[in-house]
Design a protein around this motif. Structure first.
Motif, PDB file in Angstrom:
ATOM      1  N   MET A   1      44.587  14.040  -6.728  1.00 18.67           N
ATOM      2  CA  MET A   1      45.307  13.365  -5.641  1.00 18.67           C
ATOM      3  C   MET A   1      45.002  11.864  -5.681  1.00 18.67           C
ATOM      4  O   MET A   1      43.859  11.463  -5.851  1.00 18.67           O
ATOM      5  N   GLN A   2      46.009  11.052  -5.533  1.00 19.61           N
ATOM      6  CA  GLN A   2      45.829   9.609  -5.578  1.00 19.61           C
ATOM      7  C   GLN A   2      45.424   9.067  -4.210  1.00 19.61           C
ATOM      8  O   GLN A   2      45.839   9.588  -3.188  1.00 19.61           O
ATOM      9  N   ALA A   3      44.606   8.023  -4.230  1.00 11.99           N
ATOM     10  CA  ALA A   3      44.296   7.333  -2.986  1.00 11.99           C
ATOM     11  C   ALA A   3      45.555   6.638  -2.487  1.00 11.99           C
ATOM     12  O   ALA A   3      46.398   6.220  -3.273  1.00 11.99           O
ATOM     13  N   THR A   4      45.679   6.515  -1.152  1.00 12.03           N
ATOM     14  CA  THR A   4      46.908   5.964  -0.589  1.00 12.03           C
ATOM     15  C   THR A   4      46.898   4.442  -0.531  1.00 12.03           C
ATOM     16  O   THR A   4      47.933   3.814  -0.577  1.00 12.03           O
ATOM     17  N   ALA A   5      45.694   3.842  -0.425  1.00 11.53           N
ATOM     18  CA  ALA A   5      45.632   2.400  -0.205  1.00 11.53           C
ATOM     19  C   ALA A   5      45.549   1.652  -1.526  1.00 11.53           C
ATOM     20  O   ALA A   5      45.044   2.154  -2.516  1.00 11.53           O
ATOM     21  N   THR A   6      46.063   0.430  -1.537  1.00 13.19           N
ATOM     22  CA  THR A   6      45.945  -0.421  -2.711  1.00 13.19           C
ATOM     23  C   THR A   6      44.828  -1.415  -2.461  1.00 13.19           C
ATOM     24  O   THR A   6      44.888  -2.199  -1.517  1.00 13.19           O
ATOM     25  N   PRO A   7      43.787  -1.376  -3.285  1.00 10.40           N
ATOM     26  CA  PRO A   7      42.651  -2.256  -3.019  1.00 10.40           C
ATOM     27  C   PRO A   7      42.961  -3.704  -3.359  1.00 10.40           C
ATOM     28  O   PRO A   7      43.766  -3.978  -4.243  1.00 10.40           O
ATOM     29  N   GLY A   8      42.273  -4.621  -2.667  1.00 17.93           N
ATOM     30  CA  GLY A   8      42.412  -6.039  -2.970  1.00 17.93           C
ATOM     31  C   GLY A   8      41.306  -6.475  -3.911  1.00 17.93           C
ATOM     32  O   GLY A   8      40.868  -5.710  -4.766  1.00 17.93           O
ATOM     33  N   ALA A   9      40.850  -7.713  -3.723  1.00 23.51           N
ATOM     34  CA  ALA A   9      39.811  -8.243  -4.608  1.00 23.51           C
ATOM     35  C   ALA A   9      38.434  -7.763  -4.165  1.00 23.51           C
ATOM     36  O   ALA A   9      38.178  -7.634  -2.974  1.00 23.51           O
ATOM     37  N   PRO A  10      37.539  -7.513  -5.122  1.00 23.52           N
ATOM     38  CA  PRO A  10      36.187  -7.087  -4.737  1.00 23.52           C
ATOM     39  C   PRO A  10      35.372  -8.262  -4.227  1.00 23.52           C
ATOM     40  O   PRO A  10      35.566  -9.401  -4.655  1.00 23.52           O
ATOM     41  N   ASP A  11      34.451  -7.981  -3.290  1.00 27.45           N
ATOM     42  CA  ASP A  11      33.533  -9.034  -2.855  1.00 27.45           C
ATOM     43  C   ASP A  11      32.077  -8.650  -3.084  1.00 27.45           C
ATOM     44  O   ASP A  11      31.184  -9.442  -2.823  1.00 27.45           O
ATOM     45  N   ARG A  12      31.827  -7.430  -3.538  1.00 26.73           N
ATOM     46  CA  ARG A  12      30.463  -7.018  -3.902  1.00 26.73           C
ATOM     47  C   ARG A  12      30.557  -5.785  -4.776  1.00 26.73           C
ATOM     48  O   ARG A  12      31.596  -5.118  -4.818  1.00 26.73           O
ATOM     49  N   ALA A  13      29.446  -5.472  -5.428  1.00 18.48           N
ATOM     50  CA  ALA A  13      29.447  -4.297  -6.299  1.00 18.48           C
ATOM     51  C   ALA A  13      28.051  -3.708  -6.354  1.00 18.48           C
ATOM     52  O   ALA A  13      27.062  -4.390  -6.065  1.00 18.48           O
ATOM     53  N   ILE A  14      27.985  -2.424  -6.690  1.00 16.20           N
ATOM     54  CA  ILE A  14      26.686  -1.799  -6.941  1.00 16.20           C
ATOM     55  C   ILE A  14      26.725  -1.178  -8.334  1.00 16.20           C
ATOM     56  O   ILE A  14      27.799  -0.852  -8.868  1.00 16.20           O
ATOM     57  N   ARG A  15      25.533  -1.040  -8.901  1.00 19.02           N
ATOM     58  CA  ARG A  15      25.423  -0.575 -10.282  1.00 19.02           C
ATOM     59  C   ARG A  15      24.350   0.516 -10.367  1.00 19.02           C
ATOM     60  O   ARG A  15      23.314   0.429  -9.700  1.00 19.02           O
ATOM     61  N   GLY A  16      24.586   1.514 -11.187  1.00 17.77           N
ATOM     62  CA  GLY A  16      23.610   2.584 -11.404  1.00 17.77           C
ATOM     63  C   GLY A  16      24.327   3.812 -11.934  1.00 17.77           C
ATOM     64  O   GLY A  16      25.556   3.830 -12.017  1.00 17.77           O
ATOM     65  N   PRO A  17      23.585   4.872 -12.268  1.00 18.00           N
ATOM     66  CA  PRO A  17      24.224   6.128 -12.641  1.00 18.00           C
ATOM     67  C   PRO A  17      25.067   6.638 -11.481  1.00 18.00           C
ATOM     68  O   PRO A  17      24.699   6.442 -10.312  1.00 18.00           O
ATOM     69  N   ALA A  18      26.194   7.292 -11.784  1.00 19.64           N
ATOM     70  CA  ALA A  18      27.085   7.757 -10.704  1.00 19.64           C
ATOM     71  C   ALA A  18      27.712   9.090 -11.072  1.00 19.64           C
ATOM     72  O   ALA A  18      27.936   9.378 -12.255  1.00 19.64           O
ATOM     73  N   ILE A  19      27.978   9.899 -10.046  1.00 12.41           N
ATOM     74  CA  ILE A  19      28.793  11.105 -10.252  1.00 12.41           C
ATOM     75  C   ILE A  19      29.927  11.117  -9.242  1.00 12.41           C
ATOM     76  O   ILE A  19      29.802  10.612  -8.121  1.00 12.41           O
ATOM     77  N   THR A  20      31.015  11.743  -9.674  1.00 14.09           N
ATOM     78  CA  THR A  20      32.108  12.002  -8.740  1.00 14.09           C
ATOM     79  C   THR A  20      32.941  13.149  -9.302  1.00 14.09           C
ATOM     80  O   THR A  20      32.707  13.614 -10.417  1.00 14.09           O
TER      81      THR A  20
END
Ligand code: GUN
Ligand code: ZN
Length: 444
Positions: free
Chosen positions: A1-20
């Motif tokens: 299923m696709q997300a409904t919103a269209t994201p804008g520009a990022p202002d922060r980020a996090i880094r590390g191993p991830a699962i989803t």
């Protein structure tokens, strides 16, 4: 299923191993739905995820100078946990000494819930409750308040301040409880409607029409709840269903004209998508088939079921792919014993073992994230990490205690590492919780 919103520009980020998860782990298998990224970037802006993927690929796409918080190789970034069934007014009485459900309600729940007529008291407990949710990585909940509208105002005010996506509603209860905790079919309908008009759709808040359970509502009140849900079909409907044998027998006596417990709700128009039925332990095969057909969900509350001795949900029977029922995870505090979703998943594993089954760690993490989002019909907004999804994240510390650190030296797969977190982890394993792109909890 696709997300409904269209994201804008990022202002922060996090880094590390991830699962989803990219889809339904029960339908398609963990192997085909779990994505593990050993060095991921999740970038956020405007409350949404703007980028997600391997650091190598994402870093060149980010604006120069953007703040990137690196949690290091011992972290694990996941979509925030979702609690599909919890009673915030019962937090002051968690761990009340053992009784069966009906005695426990009389002796502990009702006297505590009475205090929520006082808005100031309700606000104090709401703050404690939501802080504790965040300390445990829970970013969305479906919450029972008390019969008092003030208790709903108190919770929504605090949830709005924190920017949470949260559903809640006032209990409907017009019989078989202390006089001063009762509403009427009319006042329950009117008060709920006023709360819907005040709160539903404000920021990320959603209303849940909340008849407590069939024994405490007359058929007239259940019908009024059904009428209200028809007027506001994008609200939730939450109640309890088939939790204990004594309660089921009581419902059979009170509603002898109905085919069974679920039919009491069905007859009142209370079955459909966005209906969340707590427990559902002792359901018949036709009842499970009806839940599948109508798109409702079961909130699986294993710590509560063990604590009250209610029984153990046969999870794999519920999600049987011949007629799968949507299932989410629930803490069911205060009959539930832990705010920790990791602990709750450990007890979900144990409940499955009662039925000769084994819940894998991959399936458990699915249940607590995308599975619960699916149960709440929120799969297009929360529960997995992808651009356009709301930026609700939990960052686990995979080495949160001396014992966990010791044990992690011997794991040789992601599944084993996740299983250790579920079995041995708790609130100490939650190092950060992000809500709509804002850091809302940082472990000291
Ligand atoms: N059934 C009706 N009310 C409740 C409640 O508050 N907790 C639990 N566990 N079951 C219920
Ligand atoms: Zn409950």
């Amino acid at each position: 299923m696709q997300a409904t919103a269209t994201p804008g520009a990022p202002d922060r980020a996090i880094r590390g191993p991830a699962i989803t998860f990219t889809g339904d782990a029960f339908a398609h298998g963990v192997e085909d739905t779990l994505v593990y990224e050993p060095d991921a970037i999740v970038a956020m802006g405007g409350g949404l995820v703007t980028h997600f993927g391997p650091a190598d690929a994402i870093l060149p796409e980010l604006p120069p100078g953007i703040d990137i918080h690196d949690y290091g190789p011992d972290a694990l970034i996941s979509a925030g946990f979702i609690d599909t069934h919890v009673h915030f007014p019962q937090v002051p009485m968690i761990g009340a000494f053992g009784e069966g459900l009906l005695e426990w309600l009389e002796r502990y729940s009702y006297p505590t819930e009475r205090r929520f007529a006082d808005k100031a008291f309700a606000s104090t407990v709401a703050r404690v409750f939501l802080a504790e949710c965040l300390r445990n990585g829970v970013t969305t909940s479906c919450v029972y308040c008390t019969v008092h509208p003030e208790s709903v105002d108190a919770l929504f005010e605090e949830a709005q301040r924190l920017g949470l996506r949260l559903a809640a509603g006032k209990l409907l209860m017009n019989r078989h409880a202390p006089e001063d905790l009762l509403d009427t079919a009319r006042s329950g309908y009117d008060d709920s409607k006023a709360l819907i008009e005040r709160w539903h759709g404000q920021d990320r808040l959603m209303y849940a029409i909340s008849p407590r359970f069939a024994p405490t509502s007359t058929a007239e009140q259940l019908a009024a709840a059904g009428e209200l849900w028809r007027e506001f079909p994008d609200c939730y409907l939450q109640t309890h269903l088939s939790e204990t044998p004594g309660e089921i027998e009581w419902v059979r006596q009170l509603f002898s004209e109905r085919a069974g417990y679920l039919d009491v709700y069905d007859h009142a128009g209370l079955c459909g998508p966005r209906a969340l039925f707590g427990h559902g332990i002792h359901l018949s095969e036709p009842e499970l088939g009806r839940l599948h057909d109508c798109g409702a969900a079961i909130a699986h509350c294993p710590t509560s079921n063990a604590f009250l001795g209610s029984g153990a949900l046969d999870l794999f029977r519920a999600v049987n792919q011949e007629r799968p029922v949507n299932v989410g995870i629930g803490t069911d505090l205060g009959a539930g014993t832990s705010f920790s979703i990791l602990q709750t998943l450990s007890e979900a594993y144990q409940a499955a073992r009662v039925h000769g089954q084994a819940l894998t760690a991959g399936e458990a993490f699915y249940l607590a994230t995308r599975g619960s989002a699916r149960a709440m019909c929120l799969e297009d907004r929360v529960g997995h990490i992808a651009p356009g999804m709301e930026a609700d994240l939990v960052v686990l510390d995979m080495k949160s205690t001396p014992l966990v650190t010791h044990r992690m030296a011997f794991v040789d797969s992601l599944e084993e590492a996740l299983f250790v977190q579920i079995t041995l982890g708790d609130d100490r394993a939650v190092q950060a919780t992000w809500v709509a792109g804002q850091l809302r909890h940082q472990r000291p």
